[in-house]
Enzyme design. Structure first.
Site, PDB file in Angstrom:
ATOM      1  N   ARG A  71       1.070  -0.958   0.554  1.00 10.33           N
ATOM      2  CA  ARG A  71       0.383  -0.312   0.090  1.00 10.33           C
ATOM      3  C   ARG A  71       0.889   1.614   0.401  1.00 10.33           C
ATOM      4  NH1 ARG A  71      -2.707  -3.040  -1.474  1.00 10.33           N
ATOM      5  NH2 ARG A  71      -5.478  -3.311  -0.284  1.00 10.33           N
ATOM      6  N   HIS A  87      -0.998   0.076  -9.967  1.00  8.78           N
ATOM      7  CA  HIS A  87      -1.504  -0.935  -9.029  1.00  8.78           C
ATOM      8  C   HIS A  87      -2.022  -1.843  -9.593  1.00  8.78           C
ATOM      9  CE1 HIS A  87      -3.676  -1.336  -4.423  1.00  8.78           C
ATOM     10  NE2 HIS A  87      -3.493  -2.663  -5.375  1.00  8.78           N
TER      11      HIS A  87
HETATM   12  P1  NDP Z   1      -1.318 -11.887   4.348  1.00  4.75           P
HETATM   13  O1  NDP Z   1      -2.213 -11.623   5.802  1.00  4.75           O
HETATM   14  O2  NDP Z   1      -1.459 -13.285   4.315  1.00  4.75           O
HETATM   15  O3  NDP Z   1       0.261 -11.814   5.387  1.00  4.75           O
HETATM   16  C1  NDP Z   1       0.764 -10.815   5.957  1.00  4.75           C
HETATM   17  C2  NDP Z   1       2.255 -10.634   6.625  1.00  4.75           C
HETATM   18  O4  NDP Z   1       2.354 -10.109   7.199  1.00  4.75           O
HETATM   19  C3  NDP Z   1       2.144 -11.390   7.950  1.00  4.75           C
HETATM   20  O5  NDP Z   1       3.287 -12.427   7.287  1.00  4.75           O
HETATM   21  C4  NDP Z   1       2.159 -10.765   9.001  1.00  4.75           C
HETATM   22  O6  NDP Z   1       2.786 -12.015   9.767  1.00  4.75           O
HETATM   23  C5  NDP Z   1       3.044  -9.678   8.673  1.00  4.75           C
HETATM   24  N1  NDP Z   1       2.588  -8.703   9.697  1.00  4.75           N
HETATM   25  C6  NDP Z   1       0.987  -8.231   9.444  1.00  4.75           C
HETATM   26  N2  NDP Z   1       1.626  -7.103  10.035  1.00  4.75           N
HETATM   27  C7  NDP Z   1       3.081  -7.191  10.927  1.00  4.75           C
HETATM   28  C8  NDP Z   1       4.043  -6.332  11.622  1.00  4.75           C
HETATM   29  N3  NDP Z   1       2.791  -5.355  12.876  1.00  4.75           N
HETATM   30  N4  NDP Z   1       5.065  -6.895  12.118  1.00  4.75           N
HETATM   31  C9  NDP Z   1       5.308  -7.343  10.946  1.00  4.75           C
HETATM   32  N5  NDP Z   1       5.037  -8.277  10.404  1.00  4.75           N
HETATM   33  C10 NDP Z   1       3.504  -7.989   9.956  1.00  4.75           C
HETATM   34  O7  NDP Z   1      -1.668 -10.882   3.832  1.00  4.75           O
HETATM   35  P2  NDP Z   1      -0.810 -11.626   2.281  1.00  4.75           P
HETATM   36  O8  NDP Z   1       0.214 -11.864   2.027  1.00  4.75           O
HETATM   37  O9  NDP Z   1      -1.659 -11.606   1.344  1.00  4.75           O
HETATM   38  O10 NDP Z   1      -1.481  -9.823   1.861  1.00  4.75           O
HETATM   39  C11 NDP Z   1       0.065  -8.981   2.036  1.00  4.75           C
HETATM   40  C12 NDP Z   1      -0.707  -7.357   1.381  1.00  4.75           C
HETATM   41  O11 NDP Z   1      -0.693  -7.402   0.230  1.00  4.75           O
HETATM   42  C13 NDP Z   1      -2.241  -7.537   1.521  1.00  4.75           C
HETATM   43  O12 NDP Z   1      -2.612  -6.783   2.992  1.00  4.75           O
HETATM   44  C14 NDP Z   1      -2.485  -5.425   0.302  1.00  4.75           C
HETATM   45  O13 NDP Z   1      -2.539  -4.860   1.236  1.00  4.75           O
HETATM   46  C15 NDP Z   1      -1.005  -6.545  -0.521  1.00  4.75           C
HETATM   47  N6  NDP Z   1      -1.341  -6.219  -1.708  1.00  4.75           N
HETATM   48  C16 NDP Z   1      -1.725  -5.710  -2.766  1.00  4.75           C
HETATM   49  C17 NDP Z   1      -1.630  -6.107  -3.812  1.00  4.75           C
HETATM   50  C18 NDP Z   1      -0.844  -5.212  -5.709  1.00  4.75           C
HETATM   51  O14 NDP Z   1      -1.670  -5.249  -6.657  1.00  4.75           O
HETATM   52  N7  NDP Z   1      -0.916  -4.376  -5.243  1.00  4.75           N
HETATM   53  C19 NDP Z   1      -2.769  -7.012  -3.958  1.00  4.75           C
HETATM   54  C20 NDP Z   1      -2.783  -8.087  -3.190  1.00  4.75           C
HETATM   55  C21 NDP Z   1      -2.391  -7.627  -1.801  1.00  4.75           C
HETATM   56  P3  NDP Z   1       2.382 -13.461  10.707  1.00  4.75           P
HETATM   57  O15 NDP Z   1       2.014 -13.832   9.611  1.00  4.75           O
HETATM   58  O16 NDP Z   1       3.335 -13.302  11.642  1.00  4.75           O
HETATM   59  O17 NDP Z   1       0.907 -12.224  10.534  1.00  4.75           O
HETATM   60  C1  OXD Z   2      -5.788  -6.261  -2.950  1.00  5.99           C
HETATM   61  C2  OXD Z   2      -5.270  -5.588  -3.816  1.00  5.99           C
HETATM   62  O1  OXD Z   2      -5.442  -5.724  -1.579  1.00  5.99           O
HETATM   63  O2  OXD Z   2      -5.861  -5.574  -5.139  1.00  5.99           O
HETATM   64  O3  OXD Z   2      -6.083  -7.625  -2.865  1.00  5.99           O
HETATM   65  O4  OXD Z   2      -4.055  -4.613  -3.262  1.00  5.99           O
END
Ligand code: NDP
Ligand code: OXD
Length: 309
Positions: free
Chosen positions: A224, A272
């Site tokens: 993001r 994006h």
């Molecule tokens: P997940 O919820 O599966 O993974 C999130 C990861 O971040 C986990 O490993 C989590 O740790 C870690 N995390 C969260 N908060 C913290 C923190 N405070 N400190 C340390 N680690 C942290 O999400 P996804 O992998 O499915 O997606 C990640 C992000 O990608 C989405 O939230 C979205 O914003 C972005 N995205 C962007 C897209 C694009 O087109 N640009 C498309 C899809 C998603 P833990 O495993 O320990 O919980």
């Molecule tokens: C998502 C994105 O969060 O598209 O899936 O950014």
């Protein structure tokens, strides 16, 4: 069963048609103010009015992986929010990030510039060991990306809140600012952000944290826009600490026409698009989960409102 679709920036009809096909026995409709109460909501960035009116929901399905926009709203208490769990996004994310890393590492921009001038020139091959990559966030997307990068023999570090073990990846864990985080940054030169946007991760890429990357660092933000302090990135590129960045996400989208990222020679902007929501996969996943919820089963991808992801 009634399903209401409400999405602010997607052509709705193909979704409504797809949901109707997946739920032949349900009433599926595009939400409008004053609509009948539905059992399930399928949404992307809906207005607050949607939740103020829809008081009988049993589940809220987000057609994206990130729920930061939903978490800003007043949501009905106790109703599970379910995000997309991969649904075809992790492979896209892996190819996008590997492309950005390899393009930087192999200096393809430099070669393209040389070729444009008709120059047949070689650059000294770089050592992979000089380009350790740090992936912040080892969830559904971050884990797939880390594994894909490790296949190219890059040293890969990963950081998440809870400890992980991923073959070929040196995993760090802990809170933002904690020792694990500092060690992770110091061990990395290319930084990939795949964190959810929460109160803890907002602005996580800033003057302090990016300065801790090895000199000549490179930033890839595919999570993001608000994870990054834009001005700090530009300062660190312009003073030579960072070599550049590939940015797919921005504080304001579309990126405003006068934003300096557009024209910065060391910043690559994409709209994006690193991992798009794939309609058919997403509808199939949501349909499977709605049926599981109806049977009283627990499904993957339920958001913890306290963690915010
Ligand atoms: P997940 O919820 O599966 O993974 C999130 C990861 O971040 C986990 O490993 C989590 O740790 C870690 N995390 C969260 N908060 C913290 C923190 N405070 N400190 C340390 N680690 C942290 O999400 P996804 O992998 O499915 O997606 C990640 C992000 O990608 C989405 O939230 C979205 O914003 C972005 N995205 C962007 C897209 C694009 O087109 N640009 C498309 C899809 C998603 P833990 O495993 O320990 O919980
Ligand atoms: C998502 C994105 O969060 O598209 O899936 O950014």
């Amino acid at each position: 069963m009634r399903i209401s679709f409400c999405c602010s920036d997607t052509k709705p009809q193909p979704w409504v048609d797809g949901l109707k096909a997946a739920f032949p026995d349900a009433e599926v409709s595009l939400w409008s103010a004053g609509a009948e109460p539905a059992d399930y909501a399928v949404v992307w960035m809906p207005p607050q009015q949607f939740f103020d009116e829809q008081l009988k929901l049993k589940g809220i399905f987000n057609i994206g992986a990130g729920v930061d926009a939903l978490m800003k709203l007043r949501l009905p208490a106790g109703v599970p929010v379910v995000r997309l769990d991969d649904a075809g996004m992790s492979v896209q994310m892996a190819e996008f990030v590997c492309h950005a890393v390899i393009r930087h590492f192999r200096e393809f921009d430099g070669y393209e510039a040389d070729v444009a001038e008709g120059k047949w020139s070689y650059r000294k091959p770089r050592l992979r060991t000089d380009y350790p990559i740090g992936v912040m966030g080892l969830g559904v997307l971050g884990e797939r990306v880390s594994r894909a990068l490790a296949q190219f023999d890059f040293p890969v570090n990963g950081w998440s809140r809870s400890p992980k073990a991923i073959e070929g990846v040196q995993c760090f864990s802990g809170d933002v600012g904690g020792q694990g985080f500092q060690d992770f940054l110091a061990a990395s030169r290319i930084l990939v952000c795949l964190l959810p946007l929460t109160s803890e991760t907002r602005g996580i890429m800033n003057m302090d944290t990016l300065s801790r990357l090895r000199t000549g660092g490179y930033v890839i933000n595919v999570a993001r826009g608000s994870h990054l302090v834009d001005g700090d990135l530009i300062t660190l590129i312009d003073n030579g600490h960072l070599a550049g960045a590939t940015l797919d996400v921005f504080h304001v989208e579309p990126l405003p026409a006068d934003h300096p990222f557009w024209k910065h020679p060391k910043i690559t902007v994409t709209p994006h698009t690193s991992a798009r929501t794939l309609r058919e996969e997403s509808i199939a996943q949501i349909a499977g989960k709605v049926r599981a919820v109806e049977r009283g089963e627990r499904v993957a991808g339920i958001v913890d409102p306290l963690r915010g992801y």
